[in-house]
Design a protein around this motif. Sequence first.
Motif, PDB file in Angstrom:
ATOM      1  N   ILE A  24      15.138   7.641   5.423  1.00  0.00           N
ATOM      2  CA  ILE A  24      15.593   6.302   5.031  1.00  0.00           C
ATOM      3  C   ILE A  24      15.022   5.255   5.973  1.00  0.00           C
ATOM      4  CG2 ILE A  24      17.611   4.768   4.896  1.00  0.00           C
ATOM      5  CD1 ILE A  24      19.197   7.044   3.706  1.00  0.00           C
ATOM      6  N   GLN A  25      15.050   5.518   7.282  1.00  0.00           N
ATOM      7  CA  GLN A  25      14.551   4.533   8.237  1.00  0.00           C
ATOM      8  C   GLN A  25      13.042   4.339   8.090  1.00  0.00           C
ATOM      9  OE1 GLN A  25      16.872   2.829  10.493  1.00  0.00           O
ATOM     10  NE2 GLN A  25      15.111   1.513  10.159  1.00  0.00           N
ATOM     11  N   LEU A  26      12.328   5.416   7.814  1.00  0.00           N
ATOM     12  CA  LEU A  26      10.887   5.323   7.593  1.00  0.00           C
ATOM     13  C   LEU A  26      10.582   4.398   6.418  1.00  0.00           C
ATOM     14  CD1 LEU A  26       7.877   6.242   7.782  1.00  0.00           C
ATOM     15  CD2 LEU A  26       8.525   8.208   6.368  1.00  0.00           C
ATOM     16  N   VAL A  27      11.286   4.598   5.308  1.00  0.00           N
ATOM     17  CA  VAL A  27      11.027   3.795   4.109  1.00  0.00           C
ATOM     18  C   VAL A  27      11.504   2.362   4.306  1.00  0.00           C
ATOM     19  CG1 VAL A  27      11.506   3.563   1.641  1.00  0.00           C
ATOM     20  CG2 VAL A  27      11.120   5.825   2.620  1.00  0.00           C
ATOM     21  N   LEU A  28      12.640   2.177   4.958  1.00  0.00           N
ATOM     22  CA  LEU A  28      13.133   0.820   5.229  1.00  0.00           C
ATOM     23  C   LEU A  28      12.102   0.014   6.015  1.00  0.00           C
ATOM     24  CD1 LEU A  28      16.895   1.344   6.198  1.00  0.00           C
ATOM     25  CD2 LEU A  28      16.021   0.178   4.164  1.00  0.00           C
ATOM     26  N   ASP A  29      11.437   0.665   6.949  1.00  0.00           N
ATOM     27  CA  ASP A  29      10.472  -0.041   7.787  1.00  0.00           C
ATOM     28  C   ASP A  29       9.194  -0.409   7.046  1.00  0.00           C
ATOM     29  OD1 ASP A  29      12.058  -0.221   9.984  1.00  0.00           O
ATOM     30  OD2 ASP A  29      11.277   1.560  10.971  1.00  0.00           O
ATOM     31  N   LYS A  30       9.052   0.076   5.820  1.00  0.00           N
ATOM     32  CA  LYS A  30       7.926  -0.322   4.982  1.00  0.00           C
ATOM     33  C   LYS A  30       8.298  -1.519   4.096  1.00  0.00           C
ATOM     34  CE  LYS A  30       5.279   3.071   6.365  1.00  0.00           C
ATOM     35  NZ  LYS A  30       4.048   2.827   7.151  1.00  0.00           N
TER      36      LYS A  30
ATOM     37  N   VAL B  55       0.830  -1.203   0.000  1.00  0.00           N
ATOM     38  CA  VAL B  55       0.000   0.000   0.000  1.00  0.00           C
ATOM     39  C   VAL B  55       0.863   1.250   0.000  1.00  0.00           C
ATOM     40  CG1 VAL B  55      -1.705   1.330   1.295  1.00  0.00           C
ATOM     41  CG2 VAL B  55      -1.926  -1.156   1.134  1.00  0.00           C
ATOM     42  N   PHE B  56       1.904   1.234   0.829  1.00  0.00           N
ATOM     43  CA  PHE B  56       2.800   2.389   0.930  1.00  0.00           C
ATOM     44  C   PHE B  56       3.478   2.667  -0.407  1.00  0.00           C
ATOM     45  CE2 PHE B  56       7.083   4.080   1.576  1.00  0.00           C
ATOM     46  CZ  PHE B  56       6.825   5.227   2.298  1.00  0.00           C
ATOM     47  N   PHE B  57       4.084   1.646  -0.998  1.00  0.00           N
ATOM     48  CA  PHE B  57       4.858   1.856  -2.219  1.00  0.00           C
ATOM     49  C   PHE B  57       3.976   2.024  -3.452  1.00  0.00           C
ATOM     50  CE2 PHE B  57       7.995  -0.226   0.585  1.00  0.00           C
ATOM     51  CZ  PHE B  57       8.954   0.778   0.565  1.00  0.00           C
ATOM     52  N   ASP B  58       2.809   1.400  -3.456  1.00  0.00           N
ATOM     53  CA  ASP B  58       1.903   1.572  -4.592  1.00  0.00           C
ATOM     54  C   ASP B  58       1.374   3.000  -4.685  1.00  0.00           C
ATOM     55  OD1 ASP B  58       2.231  -1.039  -5.298  1.00  0.00           O
ATOM     56  OD2 ASP B  58       0.323  -1.750  -4.451  1.00  0.00           O
ATOM     57  N   ASN B  59       1.324   3.686  -3.538  1.00  0.00           N
ATOM     58  CA  ASN B  59       0.773   5.044  -3.502  1.00  0.00           C
ATOM     59  C   ASN B  59       1.840   6.120  -3.353  1.00  0.00           C
ATOM     60  OD1 ASN B  59      -2.361   4.767  -3.373  1.00  0.00           O
ATOM     61  ND2 ASN B  59      -1.585   3.190  -1.996  1.00  0.00           N
ATOM     62  N   ILE B  60       3.085   5.763  -3.554  1.00  0.00           N
ATOM     63  CA  ILE B  60       4.178   6.691  -3.282  1.00  0.00           C
ATOM     64  C   ILE B  60       4.118   7.932  -4.175  1.00  0.00           C
ATOM     65  CG2 ILE B  60       5.914   5.775  -4.898  1.00  0.00           C
ATOM     66  CD1 ILE B  60       7.921   5.982  -2.542  1.00  0.00           C
TER      67      ILE B  60
END
Length: 252
Positions: free
Chosen positions: A189-195, A114-119
């Motif tokens: 970076i840490q926010l995105v890594l955790d996704k 969901v996170f990456f599909d809506n980036i």
Amino acid sequence: METVINDVRIIMKETYSKLVSFKRKGNRESFNSELLKVLPQIYRYVSKRLNSAVANGKLNKGMFNPNDFTDQLFIEVYDNIDDIKTENELHIFLFKKVDELLEDSLVEEEFDHVFFDNIDTYSKPEWDAMEENYTQDGDGDFLLLEELDDKSVDKSNYSLNQVFITEEEKQLADKLDESLNKERIYRHIQLVLDKMNMPMRTVFELYANEGLTTEEIAEIRKATLSQVEDLLSSARKLLKDSFEKRFLFQSN
């Protein structure tokens, strides 16, 4: 970051020879004291894994402590030091063992599609809200290690050069460097890594934070070199896309 990694390598070399000597003499107390010198790096790695699990709702705060995993290394290294032939093998052994302990305790997270599909659609306020929520929920809870007061426990080890690697990409990194400080880069970076899912995130952290080669990571993760390279490439692409969408092409 490079200086910290080099310092760890030097300490690892000195520690390895002393550990072998103390084991031969049966001096367990000195053995443990010497091993303690190289544990800040491992402790930081465990802390980040636990923080990610808390941030993703896969682990309750207070359920584990990094010491629950690093304390076992004193036993593992003492029992196996005779079979560890070099300081590099010791370095890999420490990560491999603590990784096994973590894998047994943590539930593997799914990829946050969901996170990456809506980036492409997130507005600046939405990005800022996600970052604020992440910071409140899981960031840094385990990063204090009172027994090991060492600069390697510093959390700001990520850099744009670990994400933007081609000459064309480095031009984008230069633009980002002009507007973002190290703390902001770290948080994003840490926010995105955790996704990401656990394997992808772990491979990137071992490469970027711990300075390990893809060959060494493959041994630690019990994966093929091709699998590690694919995971690292995918992690970089997701991070690069997120920086571009949030900070370079954001018009909201």
